[in-house]
Design an enzyme around this catalytic site. Structure first.
Site, short mmCIF file in Angstrom:
data_model
loop_
_atom_site.label_atom_id
_atom_site.label_comp_id
_atom_site.label_asym_id
_atom_site.label_seq_id
_atom_site.Cartn_x
_atom_site.Cartn_y
_atom_site.Cartn_z
N VAL A 57 0.76 -1.04 0.05
CA VAL A 57 0.05 0.05 -0.08
C VAL A 57 0.83 1.22 0.01
O VAL A 57 0.35 2.44 -0.10
CB VAL A 57 -1.17 0.07 1.33
CG1 VAL A 57 -2.02 -1.16 1.09
CG2 VAL A 57 -0.25 0.05 2.54
N LYS A 91 7.55 4.43 4.66
CA LYS A 91 6.74 4.44 3.56
C LYS A 91 5.37 4.10 3.69
O LYS A 91 4.38 4.73 3.26
CB LYS A 91 7.36 3.59 2.32
CG LYS A 91 8.90 4.26 1.44
CD LYS A 91 9.24 3.51 0.74
CE LYS A 91 8.70 3.23 -0.46
NZ LYS A 91 9.31 2.27 -1.48
N ARG A 106 -12.01 8.89 -2.71
CA ARG A 106 -12.45 8.62 -4.22
C ARG A 106 -13.78 7.72 -3.86
O ARG A 106 -14.79 8.03 -4.64
CB ARG A 106 -11.53 7.80 -4.68
CG ARG A 106 -11.55 7.72 -6.41
CD ARG A 106 -10.57 6.97 -6.99
NE ARG A 106 -9.21 7.37 -6.55
CZ ARG A 106 -8.31 6.61 -5.96
NH1 ARG A 106 -8.45 5.40 -6.09
NH2 ARG A 106 -7.08 7.15 -5.63
N TYR A 145 9.26 4.75 13.13
CA TYR A 145 7.84 4.11 13.33
C TYR A 145 7.09 5.44 13.81
O TYR A 145 6.15 5.69 13.47
CB TYR A 145 7.89 3.07 14.41
CG TYR A 145 6.50 2.45 14.95
CD1 TYR A 145 5.81 1.78 13.97
CD2 TYR A 145 6.04 2.66 16.06
CE1 TYR A 145 4.62 1.15 14.17
CE2 TYR A 145 4.92 2.06 16.44
CZ TYR A 145 4.11 1.29 15.53
OH TYR A 145 2.77 0.60 15.91
P1 NAD Z 1 1.75 -6.97 12.47
O1 NAD Z 1 3.29 -6.92 11.74
O2 NAD Z 1 1.36 -8.14 12.83
O3 NAD Z 1 0.80 -6.64 11.13
C1 NAD Z 1 1.10 -5.33 10.24
C2 NAD Z 1 0.46 -6.13 8.68
O4 NAD Z 1 0.73 -5.11 7.85
C3 NAD Z 1 1.34 -7.45 8.56
O5 NAD Z 1 0.41 -8.38 7.96
C4 NAD Z 1 2.15 -6.84 7.29
O6 NAD Z 1 2.51 -7.74 6.25
C5 NAD Z 1 1.44 -5.75 6.66
N1 NAD Z 1 2.18 -4.54 5.94
C6 NAD Z 1 3.21 -3.90 6.50
N2 NAD Z 1 3.59 -3.05 5.54
C7 NAD Z 1 2.94 -3.06 4.30
C8 NAD Z 1 2.75 -2.52 3.33
N3 NAD Z 1 3.56 -1.44 2.92
N4 NAD Z 1 1.59 -2.91 2.40
C9 NAD Z 1 0.53 -3.76 2.71
N5 NAD Z 1 0.85 -4.46 3.76
C10 NAD Z 1 1.79 -4.19 4.83
O7 NAD Z 1 1.46 -5.76 13.27
P2 NAD Z 1 0.15 -5.38 14.30
O8 NAD Z 1 0.54 -5.61 15.78
O9 NAD Z 1 -1.04 -6.47 13.80
O10 NAD Z 1 -0.09 -3.85 14.06
C11 NAD Z 1 -1.05 -3.64 13.14
C12 NAD Z 1 -1.38 -1.96 13.25
O11 NAD Z 1 -1.53 -1.49 14.47
C13 NAD Z 1 -0.21 -1.37 12.88
O12 NAD Z 1 -0.40 -0.03 11.97
C14 NAD Z 1 0.50 -0.81 14.11
O13 NAD Z 1 1.12 0.25 14.13
C15 NAD Z 1 -0.66 -0.69 14.87
N6 NAD Z 1 -0.20 -0.80 16.32
C16 NAD Z 1 -0.39 -1.99 17.06
C17 NAD Z 1 0.15 -2.13 18.04
C18 NAD Z 1 -0.01 -3.51 19.09
O14 NAD Z 1 0.46 -3.64 20.24
N7 NAD Z 1 -0.28 -4.72 18.22
C19 NAD Z 1 0.13 -1.00 19.03
C20 NAD Z 1 0.12 0.29 18.62
C21 NAD Z 1 -0.31 0.08 16.99
#
Ligand code: NAD
Ligand code: UDP
Length: 322
Positions: A57, A91, A106, A145
Site C-alpha cells: 500500500v 513508506k 474517491r 515508526y
Molecule cells: P503486524 O506486523 O502483525 O501486522 C502488520 C501487517 O501489515 C502485516 O500483515 C504486514 O505484512 C502488513 N504490511 C506492512 N507493510 C505493508 C505494506 N506496505 N503494504 C501492505 N501490507 C503491509 O502488526 P500488528 O501488531 O497487527 O499492528 C497492526 C497495526 O496496528 C499497525 O499499524 C501498528 O502500528 C498498529 N499498532 C499495533 C499495536 C500492537 O500492540 N499490536 C500497538 C500500536 C499500534
C-alpha cells in the site's frame, strides 16, 4: 457495508477482519506479507464476503467495488521488525497513509487510522491523555515508526479538514493475543515462547520500565466502537493496568510454568520508561473499557503459542544482545 482493511494478514488486522465479517460486512483485505502471515486468514479462504489482495500500500491502490470504510492497519509494529525495515515503515506510514486516504476519498468512505501510543514517545506526562503532544526523538532508532505515525495522524486530520473526509484515529497501546508471530520480538511473544521453551526470559535494562497490555478481544471491541462512532479526534484504546517488565516476566513465568531465571540485556536506545493510557475519552464517548485482565488474557493466549512451540517452529527474537 464493504470495508477495506490494510495489514489484514497481521495480528490486529486478521482479528479485525473476523470482527467485521461477524458484523455482516463484506471485507477486502490488503497485505504484502512483510510481517503478516497467510496462515492468519487461512480459515477465511472460502468465505463468501472476504477477499484478499496481495499489494504494497506504499504504492497507489485502486478498487472497483464501492467501499464504505477503509481501515489502515498496514505497518510493521514490533520494534525488532521496524528496526530491520526502517524505510518500508516510513513508506507505509507516509505514502501508504496518503494512498489509503485518497482511496477513501474517491469512494466517499469512512477512514480509520491505526495510530499508536508511540506518538507520546518517552512521555513526560503520566498517564497519557490524548491532549498530550508527546516527547519523541525524531532521529533515534524508533523514529521511523513514531514519526511515520505522527505524520499519518497529521495527514489524516488534513484530509478531514481540507476534504471533509470522515476520519477516525485510534491510538493503540501494547496489545497481545493469538496470531502474533512467535518470533516478532515483542515482549509478550518473546516471554511466552521463552517460558514454554524453558529458556530464560530476556529482560532489557533492569525491567523497571512499564507498559500497559490490552488483550486483543478488548482492543478489537474498542476499535469497532470507535469506527462506528462520530469521534474524529484521536482516541486512546488500551488497557490502563500498568506493569513493569519485571512483573510481566514473573506473571508469564507463572502462566507458562517456567523456572528459568531471567537474563538482563542492554536497554535499547529511546525505550520509553513508562506507558499507560488515560481512557476517560473512550469510556465517555464510546462506552468502552477493557474487560480482560492480564492473567485471563494470557490464559487465552498461551495455548496458541504452545501449539507452535510444540510444533518446533517458534523462536524468540531479541533487539539487543548481552
Ligand atoms: P503486524 O506486523 O502483525 O501486522 C502488520 C501487517 O501489515 C502485516 O500483515 C504486514 O505484512 C502488513 N504490511 C506492512 N507493510 C505493508 C505494506 N506496505 N503494504 C501492505 N501490507 C503491509 O502488526 P500488528 O501488531 O497487527 O499492528 C497492526 C497495526 O496496528 C499497525 O499499524 C501498528 O502500528 C498498529 N499498532 C499495533 C499495536 C500492537 O500492540 N499490536 C500497538 C500500536 C499500534
Ligand atoms: N522487552 C524486554 N525483553 C524482550 C522484548 C522487549 O525486556 O525480549 C521490553 C522492551 O525493552 C520494552 C517493553 O519490553 O520496554 C515492550 O517492548 P515491545 O518490543 O513489546 O514494544 P514497545 O512497547 O517497546 O514498542
Amino acid at each position: 457495508m464493504r470495508l477495506l482493511i490494510t495489514g489484514a494478514a497481521g495480528f490486529l488486522g486478521s482479528h479485525l477482519v473476523d470482527r467485521f465479517l461477524g458484523e455482516g460486512c463484506h471485507v477486502v483485505g490488503v497485505d504484502n506479507f512483510v510481517t503478516g502471515r497467510r496462515e492468519n486468514l487461512a480459515h477465511l479462504a472460502q468465505h463468501a464476503r472476504f477477499r484478499l489482495v496481495d499489494h504494497d500500500v506504499s504504492r497507489p491502490l485502486f478498487v472497483d467495488e464501492p467501499l464504505d470504510g477503509v481501515l489502515h492497519f498496514a505497518s510493521p509494529a514490533s520494534p525488532v521488525d521496524y528496526t530491520e525495515l526502517p524505510i518500508q515503515t516510513l513508506k507505509v506510514g507516509g505514502p501508504g497513509t496518503h494512498n489509503t486516504l485518497g482511496l477513501a476519498r474517491r469512494h466517499g468512505a469512512r477512514y480509520l487510522l491505526a495510530s499508536t501510543s508511540e506518538v507520546y514517545g518517552d512521555p513526560l506526562v503520566h498517564p497519557q491523555p490524548e491532549s498530550y503532544w508527546g516527547n519523541v526523538n525524531p532521529v533515534g532508532p524508533r523514529a521511523v515508526y513514531d514519526e511515520a505515525k505522527r505524520y499519518a495522524e497529521a495527514m489524516t486530520m488534513a484530509y478531514h479538514r481540507a476534504h471533509g473526509l470522515d476520519t477516525r484515529i485510534a491510538r493503540i497501546f501494547n496489545t497481545y493475543g493469538s496470531r502474533m508471530r512467535p518470533d516478532d520480538g515483542r515482549v509478550v511473544s518473546n516471554f511466552i515462547v521463552q517460558g514454554l521453551r524453558g529458556e530464560p526470559m530476556t529482560i532489557y535494562g533492569d525491567g523497571s520500565q512499564t507498559r500497559s497490555f490490552c488483550h486483543i478481544d478488548d482492543e478489537v471491541e474498542g476499535i469497532s466502537r470507535l469506527f462506528h462512532s462520530m469521534r474524529t479526534d484521536p482516541t486512546n484504546i488500551g488497557n490502563p493496568a500498568e506493569v513493569s517488565i519485571r512483573e510481566l516476566a514473573e506473571v508469564i513465568m507463572a502462566e507458562t510454568g517456567s523456572v528459568a531465571r531471567p537474563v538482563f540485556l542492554p536497554l535499547p536506545d529511546d525505550d520509553p520508561a513508562v506507558r499507560k493510557p488515560d481512557i476517560a475519552v473512550a469510556r465517555r464517548e464510546l462506552g468502552w473499557s477493557p474487560r480482560v485482565d492480564l492473567r485471563e488474557g494470557l490464559r487465552r493466549t498461551v495455548p496458541w503459542f504452545r501449539e507452535r512451540v510444540e510444533a518446533g517452529d517458534a523462536r524468540p527474537r531479541t533487539l539487543t544482545r548481552g
